[in-house]
Design a protein around this motif. Structure first.
Motif, PDB file in Angstrom:
ATOM      1  N   TYR A 139     -13.345   2.718  -7.589  1.00  0.00           N
ATOM      2  CA  TYR A 139     -13.525   3.947  -8.351  1.00  0.00           C
ATOM      3  C   TYR A 139     -14.931   3.943  -8.925  1.00  0.00           C
ATOM      4  O   TYR A 139     -15.352   2.939  -9.508  1.00  0.00           O
ATOM      5  CB  TYR A 139     -12.479   4.042  -9.461  1.00  0.00           C
ATOM      6  CG  TYR A 139     -12.553   5.313 -10.270  1.00  0.00           C
ATOM      7  CD1 TYR A 139     -12.148   6.527  -9.731  1.00  0.00           C
ATOM      8  CD2 TYR A 139     -13.034   5.296 -11.571  1.00  0.00           C
ATOM      9  CE1 TYR A 139     -12.206   7.695 -10.469  1.00  0.00           C
ATOM     10  CE2 TYR A 139     -13.102   6.463 -12.325  1.00  0.00           C
ATOM     11  CZ  TYR A 139     -12.685   7.657 -11.765  1.00  0.00           C
ATOM     12  OH  TYR A 139     -12.750   8.826 -12.495  1.00  0.00           O
ATOM     13  N   TYR A 179      -8.284  -1.077  -6.630  1.00  0.00           N
ATOM     14  CA  TYR A 179      -8.823   0.164  -6.080  1.00  0.00           C
ATOM     15  C   TYR A 179     -10.312   0.257  -6.385  1.00  0.00           C
ATOM     16  O   TYR A 179     -10.810  -0.377  -7.317  1.00  0.00           O
ATOM     17  CB  TYR A 179      -8.097   1.394  -6.657  1.00  0.00           C
ATOM     18  CG  TYR A 179      -8.150   1.485  -8.163  1.00  0.00           C
ATOM     19  CD1 TYR A 179      -9.080   2.300  -8.795  1.00  0.00           C
ATOM     20  CD2 TYR A 179      -7.284   0.733  -8.960  1.00  0.00           C
ATOM     21  CE1 TYR A 179      -9.148   2.375 -10.182  1.00  0.00           C
ATOM     22  CE2 TYR A 179      -7.345   0.805 -10.343  1.00  0.00           C
ATOM     23  CZ  TYR A 179      -8.268   1.619 -10.943  1.00  0.00           C
ATOM     24  OH  TYR A 179      -8.341   1.675 -12.318  1.00  0.00           O
ATOM     25  N   PHE A 228       0.720   4.267  -1.186  1.00  0.00           N
ATOM     26  CA  PHE A 228       0.198   5.626  -1.135  1.00  0.00           C
ATOM     27  C   PHE A 228      -0.435   5.871   0.231  1.00  0.00           C
ATOM     28  O   PHE A 228      -0.719   4.941   0.964  1.00  0.00           O
ATOM     29  CB  PHE A 228      -0.827   5.847  -2.248  1.00  0.00           C
ATOM     30  CG  PHE A 228      -0.324   5.393  -3.596  1.00  0.00           C
ATOM     31  CD1 PHE A 228       0.768   6.006  -4.194  1.00  0.00           C
ATOM     32  CD2 PHE A 228      -0.925   4.327  -4.257  1.00  0.00           C
ATOM     33  CE1 PHE A 228       1.235   5.577  -5.423  1.00  0.00           C
ATOM     34  CE2 PHE A 228      -0.461   3.901  -5.488  1.00  0.00           C
ATOM     35  CZ  PHE A 228       0.630   4.522  -6.074  1.00  0.00           C
ATOM     36  N   ARG A 229      -0.688   7.081   0.545  1.00  0.00           N
ATOM     37  CA  ARG A 229      -1.358   7.387   1.813  1.00  0.00           C
ATOM     38  C   ARG A 229      -2.866   7.301   1.654  1.00  0.00           C
ATOM     39  O   ARG A 229      -3.611   8.070   2.239  1.00  0.00           O
ATOM     40  CB  ARG A 229      -0.929   8.769   2.292  1.00  0.00           C
ATOM     41  CG  ARG A 229       0.513   8.784   2.670  1.00  0.00           C
ATOM     42  CD  ARG A 229       0.943  10.061   3.292  1.00  0.00           C
ATOM     43  NE  ARG A 229       2.359   9.937   3.615  1.00  0.00           N
ATOM     44  CZ  ARG A 229       3.182  10.927   3.656  1.00  0.00           C
ATOM     45  NH1 ARG A 229       2.757  12.157   3.421  1.00  0.00           N
ATOM     46  NH2 ARG A 229       4.446  10.739   3.950  1.00  0.00           N
ATOM     47  N   ASP A 230      -3.276   6.346   0.858  1.00  0.00           N
ATOM     48  CA  ASP A 230      -4.681   6.128   0.553  1.00  0.00           C
ATOM     49  C   ASP A 230      -4.908   4.619   0.563  1.00  0.00           C
ATOM     50  O   ASP A 230      -4.421   3.912  -0.320  1.00  0.00           O
ATOM     51  CB  ASP A 230      -4.989   6.725  -0.823  1.00  0.00           C
ATOM     52  CG  ASP A 230      -6.421   6.539  -1.255  1.00  0.00           C
ATOM     53  OD1 ASP A 230      -7.184   5.845  -0.553  1.00  0.00           O
ATOM     54  OD2 ASP A 230      -6.779   7.075  -2.316  1.00  0.00           O
ATOM     55  N   ASP A 231      -5.617   4.111   1.566  1.00  0.00           N
ATOM     56  CA  ASP A 231      -5.841   2.672   1.691  1.00  0.00           C
ATOM     57  C   ASP A 231      -6.671   2.095   0.555  1.00  0.00           C
ATOM     58  O   ASP A 231      -6.839   0.880   0.466  1.00  0.00           O
ATOM     59  CB  ASP A 231      -6.523   2.357   3.031  1.00  0.00           C
ATOM     60  CG  ASP A 231      -5.611   2.614   4.206  1.00  0.00           C
ATOM     61  OD1 ASP A 231      -4.377   2.616   4.028  1.00  0.00           O
ATOM     62  OD2 ASP A 231      -6.140   2.825   5.316  1.00  0.00           O
ATOM     63  N   ASN A 232      -7.208   2.947  -0.299  1.00  0.00           N
ATOM     64  CA  ASN A 232      -7.978   2.489  -1.441  1.00  0.00           C
ATOM     65  C   ASN A 232      -7.094   1.725  -2.431  1.00  0.00           C
ATOM     66  O   ASN A 232      -7.559   0.826  -3.104  1.00  0.00           O
ATOM     67  CB  ASN A 232      -8.644   3.682  -2.129  1.00  0.00           C
ATOM     68  CG  ASN A 232      -9.536   3.267  -3.271  1.00  0.00           C
ATOM     69  OD1 ASN A 232     -10.209   2.248  -3.221  1.00  0.00           O
ATOM     70  ND2 ASN A 232      -9.541   4.049  -4.326  1.00  0.00           N
ATOM     71  N   TRP A 233      -5.841   2.084  -2.523  1.00  0.00           N
ATOM     72  CA  TRP A 233      -4.922   1.472  -3.482  1.00  0.00           C
ATOM     73  C   TRP A 233      -4.115   0.370  -2.804  1.00  0.00           C
ATOM     74  O   TRP A 233      -3.301   0.631  -1.924  1.00  0.00           O
ATOM     75  CB  TRP A 233      -3.976   2.527  -4.047  1.00  0.00           C
ATOM     76  CG  TRP A 233      -4.660   3.489  -4.943  1.00  0.00           C
ATOM     77  CD1 TRP A 233      -5.307   4.638  -4.582  1.00  0.00           C
ATOM     78  CD2 TRP A 233      -4.788   3.393  -6.358  1.00  0.00           C
ATOM     79  NE1 TRP A 233      -5.830   5.263  -5.688  1.00  0.00           N
ATOM     80  CE2 TRP A 233      -5.519   4.516  -6.799  1.00  0.00           C
ATOM     81  CE3 TRP A 233      -4.358   2.476  -7.305  1.00  0.00           C
ATOM     82  CZ2 TRP A 233      -5.827   4.741  -8.138  1.00  0.00           C
ATOM     83  CZ3 TRP A 233      -4.661   2.694  -8.636  1.00  0.00           C
ATOM     84  CH2 TRP A 233      -5.395   3.817  -9.047  1.00  0.00           C
ATOM     85  N   THR A 242       0.878  -1.175   0.000  1.00  0.00           N
ATOM     86  CA  THR A 242       0.000   0.000   0.000  1.00  0.00           C
ATOM     87  C   THR A 242       0.916   1.225   0.000  1.00  0.00           C
ATOM     88  O   THR A 242       1.141   1.833   1.052  1.00  0.00           O
ATOM     89  CB  THR A 242      -0.937   0.008   1.227  1.00  0.00           C
ATOM     90  OG1 THR A 242      -0.148  -0.159   2.406  1.00  0.00           O
ATOM     91  CG2 THR A 242      -1.965  -1.102   1.154  1.00  0.00           C
ATOM     92  N   TRP A 282      -2.956  -3.674  -9.578  1.00  0.00           N
ATOM     93  CA  TRP A 282      -3.301  -2.502  -8.761  1.00  0.00           C
ATOM     94  C   TRP A 282      -4.789  -2.574  -8.493  1.00  0.00           C
ATOM     95  O   TRP A 282      -5.587  -2.453  -9.426  1.00  0.00           O
ATOM     96  CB  TRP A 282      -3.017  -1.218  -9.530  1.00  0.00           C
ATOM     97  CG  TRP A 282      -1.627  -0.997 -10.003  1.00  0.00           C
ATOM     98  CD1 TRP A 282      -0.877  -1.792 -10.831  1.00  0.00           C
ATOM     99  CD2 TRP A 282      -0.803   0.134  -9.707  1.00  0.00           C
ATOM    100  NE1 TRP A 282       0.346  -1.223 -11.053  1.00  0.00           N
ATOM    101  CE2 TRP A 282       0.416  -0.040 -10.381  1.00  0.00           C
ATOM    102  CE3 TRP A 282      -0.997   1.279  -8.937  1.00  0.00           C
ATOM    103  CZ2 TRP A 282       1.443   0.881 -10.307  1.00  0.00           C
ATOM    104  CZ3 TRP A 282       0.023   2.202  -8.866  1.00  0.00           C
ATOM    105  CH2 TRP A 282       1.234   1.999  -9.536  1.00  0.00           C
TER     106      TRP A 282
END
Length: 110
Positions: free
Chosen positions: A46, A44, A23-28, A21, A42
């Protein structure tokens, strides 16, 4: 339909892979190859749907896009070398796994 957990579990069946993970976004949530740290899946959310970006050989890119409406040019990635799979239940699980496996092969042999 296939879930993020299923995608991640399948990605981890390939040799020398791990979940990341970055990025500072747990979505990714990505699956990477340890030897070169390259990602081949990847995941995510969306627009209300789970998606997976996979690397694709340019000679197969359009085949997948024409075969399934839910395979589109790679979101936020090079459109010649990446496809996005929208996991909306319209693509058979075996085909999703095939695209992920092909992505792994491309990244592993880079």
């Amino acid at each position: 339909m296939i879930t993020r957990e299923e995608v991640l579990a399948y990605g981890l069946t390939f040799p020398d892979t791990y979940v990341d993970t970055p990025f500072r976004d747990d979505n990714w949530v990505l699956i990477r190859l340890r030897k070169n740290k390259k990602a081949f899946a990847w995941t995510y959310l969306y627009e209300g749907s789970l998606r997976v970006n996979v690397k694709v050989d340019p000679q197969w890119r359009d085949f997948w896009r024409m075969s399934y409406k839910s395979v589109i040019p790679g979101y936020h990635q090079n459109k010649d070398h990446w496809n996005t799979i929208i996991l909306d239940g319209s693509i058979p699980k075996k085909e999703i796994k095939r695209m992920i496996a092909e992505s792994y092969d491309l990244v592993a042999n880079a």
